[in-house]
Design an enzyme around this catalytic site. Structure first.
Site, PDB file in Angstrom:
ATOM      1  N   ASP A  23       0.857  -1.186   0.000  1.00 63.30           N
ATOM      2  CA  ASP A  23       0.000   0.000   0.000  1.00 63.30           C
ATOM      3  C   ASP A  23       0.893   1.236   0.000  1.00 63.30           C
ATOM      4  OD1 ASP A  23      -2.407  -1.431   0.141  1.00 63.30           O
ATOM      5  OD2 ASP A  23      -2.164  -1.679   2.305  1.00 63.30           O
ATOM      6  N   LEU A  24       1.004   1.879  -1.135  1.00 61.74           N
ATOM      7  CA  LEU A  24       1.936   2.987  -1.326  1.00 61.74           C
ATOM      8  C   LEU A  24       1.757   4.053  -0.251  1.00 61.74           C
ATOM      9  CD1 LEU A  24       4.086   4.297  -3.177  1.00 61.74           C
ATOM     10  CD2 LEU A  24       2.202   5.374  -4.430  1.00 61.74           C
ATOM     11  N   ASP A  25       2.866   4.412   0.411  1.00 62.55           N
ATOM     12  CA  ASP A  25       2.920   5.484   1.411  1.00 62.55           C
ATOM     13  C   ASP A  25       1.975   5.250   2.595  1.00 62.55           C
ATOM     14  OD1 ASP A  25       4.847   6.876  -0.012  1.00 62.55           O
ATOM     15  OD2 ASP A  25       3.361   7.966  -1.190  1.00 62.55           O
ATOM     16  N   GLU A  26       1.591   4.003   2.835  1.00 67.45           N
ATOM     17  CA  GLU A  26       0.686   3.716   3.937  1.00 67.45           C
ATOM     18  C   GLU A  26       1.239   2.666   4.891  1.00 67.45           C
ATOM     19  OE1 GLU A  26      -3.320   2.979   2.731  1.00 67.45           O
ATOM     20  OE2 GLU A  26      -3.371   4.651   1.323  1.00 67.45           O
TER      21      GLU A  26
END
Length: 295
Positions: free
Chosen positions: A225-228
């Protein structure tokens, strides 16, 4: 001279864990110099990090073997670490060099307990500065067509260098889900903290246009989950109506570099524990911020 070690523990919460750990170390001729613990009442998980000195010459392998009985009793995941051993790190960067340059400087003065064993970039901009620091530089171009091959080349550098951690120091390429899973808990990223409000190009300009009063940065573990991913470190700096978009960028660069360095420091000192989608980050041990030399 006594050896300095760290013990990290994660297990279900129950009575007697601290007493068992402290008792074991005392029996092995070890003196505790720093200890931190956290009991997560919501999940029933217990986390602990202990710094200690072996005053009888006990080696890590001996301690690990002897501790197995304690670990089995409490269902522990545990690890012993030699605090004199620097963590091997691969740094990845694109065209923004503020975080890379900051890390190179901190390593040079011994302010971070890491050894940068390679720098990987998809551009040639920082080849000279990296090579001048006697660090191997690898330019691995990434396109939509060659992404699997490029990531295979990246992983080859990581594996051959013996790196335990990948640091994305403003590396502007999205890693595949497969690579994120393979290196779970071993990739740290840094980015501005304007997400999700200001996405895409020029987030600082967007923030300026909206008149934000705080600029921040977030460092986290990379997941699919990109940037999460689980957050390790964050910080902010205040801005006013008098600042320009260029001021925002400059202030943002400074806070990004500081936050990334603090996240790496915590990880390399084994102070960070994954706790579901969050992290437990213990305070730094006394003396762990001291540098080998100044300047």
């Amino acid at each position: 001279m006594s050896s300095s070690y760290a013990l990290t523990v994660h297990c279900p919460s129950t009575r007697g864990i601290v007493a068992a750990v402290a008792g074991f170390l005392a029996e092995q001729g070890c003196n505790i110099t720093d200890s931190a613990q956290f009991d997560d009442l919501g999940t029933g998980s217990f986390f602990m990090r202990v710094s200690f000195r072996s005053e009888t010459g006990a080696e890590l392998a001996e301690l690990e073997a002897a501790f197995a009985a304690v670990a089995e009793r409490f269902g522990m995941e545990f690890a012993f670490h030699d605090e004199a051993t620097k963590m091997k790190v691969v740094v990845m960067v694109s065209r923004f060099g503020h975080c890379l340059n900051d890390l190179l400087y901190r390593c040079r003065i011994g302010a971070l307990p890491i050894e940068i064993v390679a720098v990987i970039s998809n551009h040639m901009d920082y080849q000279k500065v990296v090579v001048n620091a006697d660090i191997p530089f690898h330019c691995i171009k990434v396109t939509r067509e060659n992404k699997p091959q490029a990531e295979a080349a990246i992983m080859q550098v990581v594996e051959e260098s013996g790196a335990e951690l990948i640091v994305l120091a403003r590396y502007m390429q999205i890693l595949s889900d497969e690579m994120c899973r393979k290196m779970s808990g071993r990739i740290i990223n840094i980015h501005h903290s304007f997400l999700p409000s200001f996405k895409g190009a020029n987030p600082y300009k967007q923030a300026f246009q909206r008149g934000v009063k705080l600029i921040g940065a977030t460092s986290h573990y990379v997941t699919a989950d990109l940037d999460e991913g689980p957050i390790i470190e964050q910080d902010t700096v205040r801005v006013t109506h008098a600042q320009s978009p260029e001021d925002y960028v400059s202030l943002g660069r400074d806070v990004e570099a500081q936050v990334l360095a603090r996240a790496i420091h915590a990880h390399a000192h084994r102070r960070v524990f994954l706790n579901g989608d969050k992290t437990v980050v213990f305070p730094a041990s006394p003396g762990s911020y001291s540098s080998e030399r100044m300047g």
